[in-house]
Motif scaffolding. Structure first.
Motif, PDB file in Angstrom:
ATOM      1  N   HIS A 585      78.613 -74.799  52.896  1.00 47.95           N
ATOM      2  CA  HIS A 585      78.162 -75.625  51.779  1.00 47.95           C
ATOM      3  C   HIS A 585      77.694 -74.692  50.664  1.00 47.95           C
ATOM      4  O   HIS A 585      77.682 -73.476  50.839  1.00 47.95           O
ATOM      5  N   ILE A 586      77.330 -75.274  49.549  1.00 47.73           N
ATOM      6  CA  ILE A 586      76.970 -74.456  48.388  1.00 47.73           C
ATOM      7  C   ILE A 586      75.606 -74.906  47.877  1.00 47.73           C
ATOM      8  O   ILE A 586      75.451 -76.034  47.412  1.00 47.73           O
ATOM      9  N   CYS A 662      74.010 -79.674  47.364  1.00 48.80           N
ATOM     10  CA  CYS A 662      75.251 -78.966  47.641  1.00 48.80           C
ATOM     11  C   CYS A 662      76.135 -79.101  46.407  1.00 48.80           C
ATOM     12  O   CYS A 662      76.326 -80.203  45.889  1.00 48.80           O
ATOM     13  N   ILE A 664      79.300 -78.638  46.326  1.00 51.30           N
ATOM     14  CA  ILE A 664      80.539 -79.356  46.629  1.00 51.30           C
ATOM     15  C   ILE A 664      80.169 -80.802  46.273  1.00 51.30           C
ATOM     16  O   ILE A 664      79.409 -81.459  46.970  1.00 51.30           O
ATOM     17  N   HIS A 667      80.006 -83.856  48.372  1.00 50.52           N
ATOM     18  CA  HIS A 667      78.918 -83.806  49.356  1.00 50.52           C
ATOM     19  C   HIS A 667      77.615 -84.273  48.720  1.00 50.52           C
ATOM     20  O   HIS A 667      76.839 -85.007  49.330  1.00 50.52           O
ATOM     21  N   MET A 672      73.870 -85.152  50.034  1.00 52.16           N
ATOM     22  CA  MET A 672      73.358 -83.795  50.235  1.00 52.16           C
ATOM     23  C   MET A 672      72.552 -83.315  49.043  1.00 52.16           C
ATOM     24  O   MET A 672      72.971 -82.440  48.287  1.00 52.16           O
TER      25      MET A 672
HETATM   26 CU   LIG Z   1      78.343 -79.375  50.937  1.00 48.72          CU
END
Ligand SMILES: [Cu+2]
Length: 708
Positions: A585-586, A662, A664, A667, A672
């Motif tokens: 994840h980011i 996150c 992404i 997400h 998230m």
């Molecule tokens: Cu993520």
């Protein structure tokens, strides 16, 4: 012929000729669109900035020295995206800031007030419009603005992503950029929870540059901008590259958007003539780890697919400001000389490739050759000399892609994740054509959960752009680093001697964007952010229960706008440990950047005592993309599963609520995300906000209970 003419010709060809012959000229590289400079009432018209070719952003801008005022209209508008897979310009109808495929470039200076009149002209959604990912009513036409990476207030009408700007609503943002703000490359994008991914994927993003003119005098850092010029003082040519991955699709049921039209292979999305590509279906177009690998779409740069960058001479130092505005997938930037030969060489050397991404991958492997995994053959990568990461000037120039000597990691790739920025100095050694690649990830660079897609890069190498270099002075590939350092020293004779000595070694400390963090108050007990998608409880410490609730979790909790998960006192310095389970994840946090203190794998640091990666310079692997990050300041960082990322932040100046999430973005929309609150005084009644006993500052949780 000017760029408009070339483009018009390309469109005419697309209409008149069979697909194979459609592309007669490369797509011209286009800088991001600019808004028209607004004239103050009664004054003579000011500088008239012509919009980039092919689109007319709606709105205007004015700079009066202290105030940058912007009218930014949120609209759905028709544009064209070139599709090399069919040779046609695909018609698209997408949401964006201003009506072009990318938002207009915004330039500010430290100390400026940025005032944005956001005018949401989108329609109220029809009753049957698709629902938000969180199950609520449609939110795809509700928008707001996030100023990604800026150190500004998160409250009120500043960088406040908790705002909802409804359709047919105008809202005035006022962002006070502090006088001590670092200069650099930042960006803005939509951030309304639930519609973030869909809007950013549609093009609701743009580049925001903070330009600084503070010289280094020996006291306090200067702006890197002040040394990037030729001997006469003329700034190096800049190229702004906003990478977008717009997953437009054409539906056989426009209006309900359930059935994407595909090629006979059933995977590649196609838009037959007369159909219009849209981004409207979250599940099919956005929320899949592999959709971008197989949908046949191309990464665009400032709205143009595979542009040819032509204003480059050999030996010329250029500053490239790269921004990854995609929502989900890694872009692995490499630059290599093109070695086209054969029947299509003339077109390829002119920057024209036809075919779907899969068809092109075979061509790219031949004409843009890079060392294959496990090969010891030296590569001819054109190095990228990174001067700033996520907008903030580094302590030293980081050479990416210097053969066998690079600390940048396997194959000399500049790993860009959604949200990252990378400012690099590039010099092309000789006249000729060069490929700007999105290098494929090797199996070693994919998370085990997704061996066939997703992970640390595309599954096939893709051409992002070509660079056609003409004239100039040739410089041997191996001498480019020394050439850049010595040119900077030579062109800046008035710098203090110590800075010139440092610069000769590539040391940028006099221009560093952020000061080194001091000790953290919680180093014995760092904050933790654990990303996980799946059924609770989170493995591996507890066995997954297939009947447990499924979700997009941070610390086993999904986003609740009414819940504060982290609360700190302004001025405090905090340590964090970031992990992902199962897939990467980011991590992104608003308002304050963080310093990457360490990255560990199985409990051991991946760095030596000097911050160099312990892995061999050109070894492939998941740790490569951390190799340039030791003690680097960033606002967004990849969190590879099985790795532990340790970061440190000081909460400088601003109080209020903002978010960690996150990057992404599907997400994030899935849940998230979490709220952080910075307060004036944790020891005071009400955390130092308002008088003790004041009722209207109380927070209500989602059950309606007050939390204070
Ligand atoms: Cu993520």
């Amino acid at each position: 012929m000017n760029g408009n003419g070339i483009k018009l010709l390309a469109v005419l060809f697309a209409l008149l000729c069979p697909p194979v012959l459609a592309q007669s000229a490369p797509q011209s590289f286009a800088a991001p669109p600019t808004l028209q400079e607004k004239s103050p009432a009664g004054a003579k018209p000011m500088l008239f900035a012509v919009p980039a070719e092919g689109c007319n952003p709606s709105g205007d801008i004015s700079h009066d020295g202290n105030l940058v005022t912007l009218d930014l209209n949120v609209v759905k508008r028709h544009n064209k995206i070139y599709n090399p897979g069919t040779g046609r310009m695909d018609d698209v109808l997408l949401r964006s800031y201003g009506g072009c495929l990318t938002g207009p470039l915004i330039e500010v200076k430290p100390g400026n007030t940025l005032r944005v009149h956001l005018n949401n002209e989108l329609d109220n959604p029809p009753p049957n419009a698709p629902k938000c990912p969180d199950g609520g009513p449609s939110c795809f036409n509700i928008i707001n603005l996030h100023f990604h990476g800026l150190h500004v207030s998160p409250a009120g009408n500043s960088d406040n992503v908790l705002l909802n700007i409804a359709p047919k609503t105008k809202f005035e943002y006022e962002v006070n950029i502090p006088i001590d703000h670092p200069s650099g490359t930042f960006w803005y994008h939509a951030h309304r929870h639930g519609s973030t991914a869909l809007q950013v994927a549609s093009g609701a993003s743009g580049v925001l540059i903070v330009r600084g003119n503070r010289p280094y005098t020996g006291y306090g850092p200067g702006d890197i901008d002040t040394i990037l010029h030729d001997a006469s003082g003329k700034p190096f040519t800049e190229q702004v590259l906003l990478f977008q991955q717009i997953p437009y699709a054409c539906f056989s049921d426009p209006g309900t958007f359930q059935h994407i039209i595909t090629a006979p292979d059933g995977k590649t999305w196609v838009c037959p003539p007369g159909k219009t590509g849209v981004v409207e279906n979250f599940n099919q177009q956005l929320s899949s780890a592999t959709v971008w690998d197989f949908n046949g779409r191309f990464t665009s740069i400032n709205g143009v697919v595979q542009p040819a960058i032509t204003n480059v001479a050999a030996g010329e130092i250029q500053r490239w400001r790269m921004v990854h505005a995609g929502i989900h997938d890694t872009v692995n930037v490499q630059i290599v000389p093109m070695v086209a030969s054969g029947p299509n060489a003339e077109k390829e050397l002119a920057g024209i490739l036809s075919g779907t991404p899969t068809q092109q991958a075979k061509i790219v492997a031949q004409i843009c050759p890079v060392t294959q995994p496990n090969s010891t053959r030296p590569v001819n990568l054109v190095p990228q000399f990174e001067i700033a990461a996520d907008g903030l000037t580094r302590t030293a120039i980081r050479p990416i892609g210097v053969n066998q000597q690079s600390i940048s990691g396997g194959m000399g790739t500049n790993f860009l994740q959604p949200g990252y920025r990378s400012d690099v100095l590039v010099v092309f050694p000789h006249p000729g054509t060069y490929c700007v690649l999105n290098q494929a990830a090797t199996p070693a660079e994919r998370p085990t959960i997704n061996p066939n897609g997703g992970g640390q890069g595309p599954n096939e190498t893709q051409l992002l752009a070509t660079v056609i270099v003409k004239g100039g002075t040739s410089i041997p590939l191996g001498a480019l680093g020394r050439y850049i350092n010595s040119t900077l020293v030579k062109n800046n004779p008035n710098l203090p001697q110590n800075a010139r000595n440092d610069l000769a070694q590539g040391d940028l400390t006099p221009w560093r964007g952020m000061p080194e963090e001091g000790p953290a108050s919680n180093s014995a007990n760092p904050n933790k952010v654990a990303f996980y998608i799946g059924n609770l409880p989170e493995p591996p410490t507890k066995q997954t229960n297939p009947k447990g609730p499924f979700g997009f979790w941070i610390n086993s909790k999904e986003y609740d706008p009414n819940r504060i998960d982290f609360k700190f006192q302004v001025g405090d310095t905090q340590d964090w440990q970031l992990t992902s389970y199962g897939e990467p994840h980011i991590f992104h946090i608003h308002v304050n950047p963080f310093e990457v203190m360490d990255v560990t794998y199985k409990g051991k640091s991946i760095f030596d005592n000097y911050g160099r990666c312990l892995a061999q310079p050109d070894k492939l692997g998941l740790q490569n993309q951390y190799c340039g990050m030791w003690h680097t300041f960033k606002d967004t960082v990849f969190v590879q599963n099985d790795y532990l990322v340790k970061i440190r932040t000081t909460y400088v100046r601003y109080i209020g609520e903002f978010v960690i999430h996150c990057h992404i973005l599907d997400h994030e929309d899935g849940g998230m995300m979490t709220n952080v609150e910075i307060v004036p005084d944790l020891g005071a009644p009400g955390d130092g906000i308002g008088m003790p006993g004041m009722k209207h500052v109380m927070h209500m949780d989602h059950m309606g209970n007050s939390s204070k």
